[in-house]
Design a protein around this motif. Structure first.
Motif, short mmCIF file in Angstrom:
data_model
loop_
_atom_site.label_atom_id
_atom_site.label_comp_id
_atom_site.label_asym_id
_atom_site.label_seq_id
_atom_site.Cartn_x
_atom_site.Cartn_y
_atom_site.Cartn_z
N HIS A 1 0.83 -1.20 0.00
CA HIS A 1 0.00 0.00 0.00
C HIS A 1 0.86 1.26 0.00
O HIS A 1 2.07 1.20 0.22
CB HIS A 1 -0.93 0.02 1.22
N ILE A 2 0.21 2.38 -0.25
CA ILE A 2 0.81 3.70 -0.15
C ILE A 2 -0.01 4.50 0.86
O ILE A 2 -1.24 4.45 0.83
CB ILE A 2 0.82 4.43 -1.51
N VAL A 3 0.66 5.19 1.75
CA VAL A 3 -0.03 6.02 2.75
C VAL A 3 0.26 7.49 2.46
O VAL A 3 1.42 7.86 2.24
CB VAL A 3 0.42 5.68 4.18
N ILE A 4 -0.77 8.30 2.46
CA ILE A 4 -0.63 9.75 2.31
C ILE A 4 -1.26 10.37 3.56
O ILE A 4 -2.46 10.16 3.82
CB ILE A 4 -1.32 10.28 1.05
N ALA A 5 -0.48 11.11 4.32
CA ALA A 5 -0.98 11.66 5.58
C ALA A 5 -0.57 13.11 5.73
O ALA A 5 0.51 13.51 5.27
CB ALA A 5 -0.45 10.84 6.75
N PRO A 6 -1.41 13.91 6.38
CA PRO A 6 -1.02 15.30 6.66
C PRO A 6 0.20 15.32 7.57
O PRO A 6 0.38 14.44 8.42
CB PRO A 6 -2.26 15.87 7.37
N VAL B 1 -4.40 1.04 -2.02
CA VAL B 1 -4.12 -0.39 -2.02
C VAL B 1 -3.26 -0.75 -3.23
O VAL B 1 -3.56 -0.33 -4.36
CB VAL B 1 -5.42 -1.20 -2.03
N LYS B 2 -2.21 -1.51 -3.00
CA LYS B 2 -1.45 -2.10 -4.11
C LYS B 2 -2.01 -3.50 -4.33
O LYS B 2 -1.70 -4.44 -3.60
CB LYS B 2 0.04 -2.17 -3.77
N GLN B 3 -2.84 -3.62 -5.33
CA GLN B 3 -3.54 -4.88 -5.58
C GLN B 3 -2.62 -5.90 -6.27
O GLN B 3 -1.86 -5.53 -7.16
CB GLN B 3 -4.76 -4.63 -6.46
N PRO B 4 -2.70 -7.16 -5.89
CA PRO B 4 -1.92 -8.18 -6.62
C PRO B 4 -2.30 -8.20 -8.10
O PRO B 4 -3.49 -8.23 -8.44
CB PRO B 4 -2.33 -9.48 -5.92
N PHE B 5 -1.31 -8.12 -8.96
CA PHE B 5 -1.50 -8.12 -10.41
C PHE B 5 -2.36 -6.93 -10.89
O PHE B 5 -2.84 -6.93 -12.01
CB PHE B 5 -2.12 -9.43 -10.88
N GLY B 6 -2.57 -5.95 -10.01
CA GLY B 6 -3.36 -4.80 -10.39
C GLY B 6 -4.84 -5.09 -10.56
O GLY B 6 -5.55 -4.35 -11.24
#
Length: 326
Positions: free
Chosen positions: A136-141, A180-185
């Motif tokens: 996953h990627i997290v974007i936070a203040p 979310v980084k999905q498996p195989f997109g």
């Protein structure tokens, strides 16, 4: 009397019987080795930034190719020489079918890579920080402790980084965002992914699920199955499969493009009975499917009549309005 070597008979022996099988095995081995290698070389930067499942699959396929080539160089098993022709034909047909299906799937699963600008956004900024993880990627203040969270499911085969610029704008409103980084997109392979974020962040008291295209279908499915947990649903160029019309506890926003070649205005209109009556609809005039992320043009999409920047401004505004609501 001169003895002439029986080359004719030798040529019809085990060596001759082995040569057709050898050629067949070599061809399969080369395909299983070369196709994954080429795919990795073409898309390595995107693949290494995404869920590791696809890289593992390519490596496993290449290993199969190596095994086939090494096996071909070994001495033939005498038992194989007496194998019935029918069984050999069935085995070859099965080998071809498996090769076509697996390697064809790997080719089809080639991702749409994020633009250089989207990749650059992974560095964050003064007011949002971006954290990259294998799944996953997290974007936070950068300030405060967010109590609102948004979990985003990307569109099929789209580089998750392609959504960082737009979702960074959402995060600037005091929202912690998880991509979310999905498996195989493929979103259907990450249907339970939101559980991990929800369980690990008890400080978040209001959760919104969002998604683009196929990712929106998956997001809607999670919202449908978790009443009371999810308070908001944002659909980017997407619509649900199951009816959510009776969900009075769920705030829903549907954002679409009028020039979308995949999720067309007719699709959005046909799906209205599946959504609550108070769903907020935003039709971005002139926007296409690929405007809902930063991954360039998408084959088969419509022709835009508005700039990407203006379309994305409206998409972000509609998303923030929903997240601010629940």
């Amino acid at each position: 009397m001169t003895t002439v070597p029986d080359e004719g008979l030798a040529g019809t022996g085990a060596g001759a019987r082995r040569r057709p099988r050898a050629r067949f095995t070599v061809v399969l081995g080369v395909l299983w080795l070369v196709v994954p290698l080429v795919l990795f070389l073409l898309d390595h930067s995107v693949l290494l930034a995404g869920n590791p499942a696809q890289v593992i699959a390519l490596a496993a396929s290449g290993l199969i190719g190596v095994v086939l080539l090494v096996r071909d160089r070994s001495e033939p098993d005498p038992r194989r020489r007496t194998a019935r022709p029918v069984l050999r034909v069935v085995g070859r047909v099965a080998g071809v079918l498996v090769t076509v299906v697996v390697l064809g799937a790997l080719v089809w699963l080639r991702p749409f890579g994020a633009t250089p600008e989207a990749v650059a956004a992974m560095s964050g900024s003064a007011d949002v920080r971006v954290m990259d993880a294998p799944a996953h990627i997290v974007i936070a203040p950068t300030s405060g402790t967010p109590t609102r969270g948004l979990i985003f499911q990307p569109g099929a085969r789209v580089d998750p980084r392609a959504y960082v610029p737009m979702l960074s704008e959402v995060s600037r409103q005091g929202v912690i965002v998880f991509i979310v980084k999905q498996p195989f997109g493929i979103g259907f392979l990450a249907t339970t992914a939101p559980h991990a974020f929800i369980d690990r962040h008890p400080e978040v008291t209001s959760w919104t699920i969002a998604g683009h295209s196929l990712g929106g279908v998956v997001a809607a499915g999670f919202a449908h199955d978790h009443p009371g947990v999810v308070k908001g649903l944002v659909l980017w160029a997407s619509y649900p499969v199951d009816s959510m019309a009776e969900r009075t506890d769920l705030a829903v926003a549907s954002v679409s493009g009028t020039r979308d070649g995949f999720t067309t205005p007719a699709d959005i209109a046909a799906s209205r009975p599946l959504l609550p009556g108070d769903t907020a609809y935003t039709a971005v005039t002139g926007a296409v499917h690929s405007y809902f992320g930063d991954y360039g043009d998408q084959p088969g999409d419509g022709t835009p009549t508005v700039s990407r920047a203006e379309a994305q401004r409206q998409i972000v505004a509609a998303t923030v309005a929903l997240v601010d609501g629940p």
